[in-house]
Motif scaffolding. Structure first.
Motif, short mmCIF file in Angstrom:
data_model
loop_
_atom_site.label_atom_id
_atom_site.label_comp_id
_atom_site.label_asym_id
_atom_site.label_seq_id
_atom_site.Cartn_x
_atom_site.Cartn_y
_atom_site.Cartn_z
N TYR A 91 -16.68 12.70 29.89
CA TYR A 91 -15.62 12.60 30.59
C TYR A 91 -15.41 14.81 30.46
CZ TYR A 91 -10.70 12.30 32.12
OH TYR A 91 -9.12 12.35 32.81
N LEU A 92 -14.98 14.38 28.86
CA LEU A 92 -14.89 15.79 28.66
C LEU A 92 -15.57 17.10 28.86
CD1 LEU A 92 -13.96 15.19 24.91
CD2 LEU A 92 -12.36 15.15 26.21
N ALA A 93 -16.80 16.76 29.13
CA ALA A 93 -17.90 17.65 30.21
C ALA A 93 -17.76 17.51 31.43
CB ALA A 93 -19.51 17.57 29.23
N ASP A 94 -17.34 16.99 31.69
CA ASP A 94 -16.96 16.90 33.54
C ASP A 94 -15.70 17.89 33.68
OD1 ASP A 94 -19.19 15.38 33.23
OD2 ASP A 94 -17.61 13.52 34.30
N ASN A 95 -14.91 17.89 32.32
CA ASN A 95 -13.62 18.77 32.97
C ASN A 95 -13.93 19.93 31.99
OD1 ASN A 95 -11.14 17.36 34.61
ND2 ASN A 95 -12.62 15.54 32.86
N ALA A 96 -14.55 20.55 30.99
CA ALA A 96 -14.24 22.08 30.32
C ALA A 96 -14.79 22.85 31.07
CB ALA A 96 -15.35 21.71 28.86
N GLN A 117 -18.51 27.46 23.92
CA GLN A 117 -16.91 27.35 24.37
C GLN A 117 -16.40 26.30 24.12
OE1 GLN A 117 -18.67 29.42 28.36
NE2 GLN A 117 -19.57 30.40 27.09
N VAL A 118 -16.98 25.19 24.55
CA VAL A 118 -15.58 23.90 24.31
C VAL A 118 -15.89 23.31 23.06
CG1 VAL A 118 -16.49 24.20 27.17
CG2 VAL A 118 -17.90 22.88 25.19
N ALA A 119 -15.98 23.87 22.07
CA ALA A 119 -15.18 23.62 21.14
C ALA A 119 -13.92 23.08 20.83
CB ALA A 119 -15.72 24.48 19.63
N TRP A 120 -12.81 23.84 21.57
CA TRP A 120 -11.57 23.35 21.54
C TRP A 120 -11.46 22.68 22.19
CZ3 TRP A 120 -10.16 22.02 26.37
CH2 TRP A 120 -11.02 22.17 27.22
N ALA A 121 -12.65 21.55 23.22
CA ALA A 121 -12.22 19.49 23.73
C ALA A 121 -12.58 19.00 22.99
CB ALA A 121 -13.06 20.13 24.98
N GLY A 122 -13.52 19.24 21.54
CA GLY A 122 -13.53 18.27 20.64
C GLY A 122 -15.39 18.47 20.70
N LEU A 123 -15.94 18.92 21.54
CA LEU A 123 -17.06 18.84 22.27
C LEU A 123 -17.88 19.15 20.67
CD1 LEU A 123 -17.79 18.19 25.41
CD2 LEU A 123 -17.90 16.62 24.40
N THR A 124 -19.20 19.08 19.90
CA THR A 124 -20.04 19.96 19.18
C THR A 124 -21.53 19.36 19.30
OG1 THR A 124 -20.60 17.21 17.85
CG2 THR A 124 -18.12 19.19 16.94
N VAL A 125 -22.12 20.70 18.57
CA VAL A 125 -23.58 20.54 18.68
C VAL A 125 -24.54 19.91 18.44
CG1 VAL A 125 -25.83 22.09 19.12
CG2 VAL A 125 -23.21 23.04 19.66
N ASN A 140 -21.92 31.04 37.21
CA ASN A 140 -20.02 31.12 37.12
C ASN A 140 -18.94 30.04 37.12
OD1 ASN A 140 -21.30 33.63 37.91
ND2 ASN A 140 -22.05 33.07 39.75
N TYR A 141 -18.33 30.18 35.57
CA TYR A 141 -17.17 29.67 35.58
C TYR A 141 -17.24 27.52 36.29
CZ TYR A 141 -14.88 33.54 34.17
OH TYR A 141 -14.67 34.63 33.46
N LEU A 142 -18.81 27.02 35.81
CA LEU A 142 -19.06 26.02 35.95
C LEU A 142 -18.62 24.72 34.89
CD1 LEU A 142 -22.30 26.67 37.27
CD2 LEU A 142 -20.40 25.95 38.64
N THR A 143 -18.03 23.84 35.22
CA THR A 143 -18.09 21.93 33.95
C THR A 143 -19.36 23.09 32.66
OG1 THR A 143 -18.54 20.49 35.95
CG2 THR A 143 -16.62 20.83 35.91
N LEU A 144 -19.09 21.83 31.93
CA LEU A 144 -20.14 22.47 30.94
C LEU A 144 -21.62 20.75 31.65
CD1 LEU A 144 -21.52 22.56 28.42
CD2 LEU A 144 -20.04 21.04 27.36
N SER A 145 -20.50 20.08 32.11
CA SER A 145 -21.84 18.69 32.10
C SER A 145 -22.74 19.30 34.47
CB SER A 145 -21.21 17.84 33.53
OG SER A 145 -20.17 17.08 32.30
N THR A 146 -22.04 20.38 34.73
CA THR A 146 -22.62 20.98 35.87
C THR A 146 -23.69 22.44 35.48
OG1 THR A 146 -20.97 20.60 37.08
CG2 THR A 146 -22.52 22.19 37.87
#
Length: 248
Positions: A91-96, A117-125, A140-146
């Motif tokens: 869900y987080l990757a769908d919005n970041a 780039q989306v560490a602020w959302a709590g996602l890690t490697v 070009n400014y896509l969601t992480l999921s895409t």
């Protein structure tokens, strides 16, 4: 808050899918106040509250994510039934939102850069396996999921790549050929009690479904210049995977 005592044990289900869509969970909580006579609810689940389902026998996390659709039904003045539909941390990757222009980098290097780039959302490697080099890809400014789905398709030259977010919010990227060997064996001929590595299933309830919805043919054309009208035609033979374009 531990809600184990109000969970209807026969109602919960967890569905997982390799890559893209992520996992889902559904379960029911029963707020029964008939013994106390109180009309005040003991709990009111909210959308986007976090949820963890844990096997108390082994300590294994069965699901982790957030409630997306809490639905209540009043069974009586002293009883409320909550149906909770949940999504895992995909869900987080769908919005970041992520972005970048990557030239001559491997897909795994790009994946690490995008996740950072989306560490602020709590996602890690998480586990990022080696992947082929991509000549150029623009995010070009896509969601992480895409973006991860795009990387998976571009990397799937000799093996099918995919990605997922685990229950600790870590993002993983790998091919099916790099998947770790299974650690659990499930059989219909269980000679002893189940263990953490061996389990059984009811043969009378077993079924198998062939799913053709994910079968696809992909054509990725990447060119640098175009000088005039031209049509190239090829006939698929079930074996050839590359064709040369007349123009660059």
């Amino acid at each position: 808050m531990d809600r184990t005592t109000v969970l209807e044990p026969t109602t919960w289900t967890v569905t997982q899918q390799f890559t893209r869509q992520g996992g889902t969970a559904k379960f029911v909580l029963l707020d029964d106040r008939s013994t106390t006579g109180s009309r005040t609810p003991m709990f009111v689940p909210q959308a986007l509250q976090t949820i963890t389902l844990t096997d108390t026998g082994t300590g294994t996390t069965l699901f982790g994510g957030m409630v997306t659709t809490p639905t209540f039904k009043r069974m009586g003045p002293l009883q409320t039934r909550w149906q909770l539909d949940c999504r895992d941390w995909t869900y987080l990757a769908d919005n970041a939102i992520v972005f970048g222009d990557f030239v001559g980098q491997t897909a795994d290097e790009i994946a690490v850069a995008l996740i950072a780039q989306v560490a602020w959302a709590g996602l890690t490697v998480g586990t990022i396996q080696p992947a082929p080099t991509i000549d150029r890809v623009q995010i070009n400014y896509l969601t992480l999921s895409t973006a991860m789905q795009t990387l998976a398709r571009l990397a799937s030259v000799s093996s099918d790549y995919g990605w997922f977010v685990d229950y600790n919010q870590a993002v993983h990227f790998f091919s099916q050929a790099q998947t770790a060997a299974p650690t659990v064996t499930v059989t219909d001929n269980l000679a002893a009690l189940p263990t953490t590595t061996t389990g059984g299933y009811d043969e009378s309830g077993f079924s198998y479904v062939w799913d053709g919805t994910t079968v696809r043919s992909a054509c990725i054309v990447r060119g640098g210049s175009y000088t005039g009208p031209r049509m190239d035609t090829w006939v698929g033979d079930g074996g050839t995977t590359q064709w040369v374009l007349t123009l660059p």
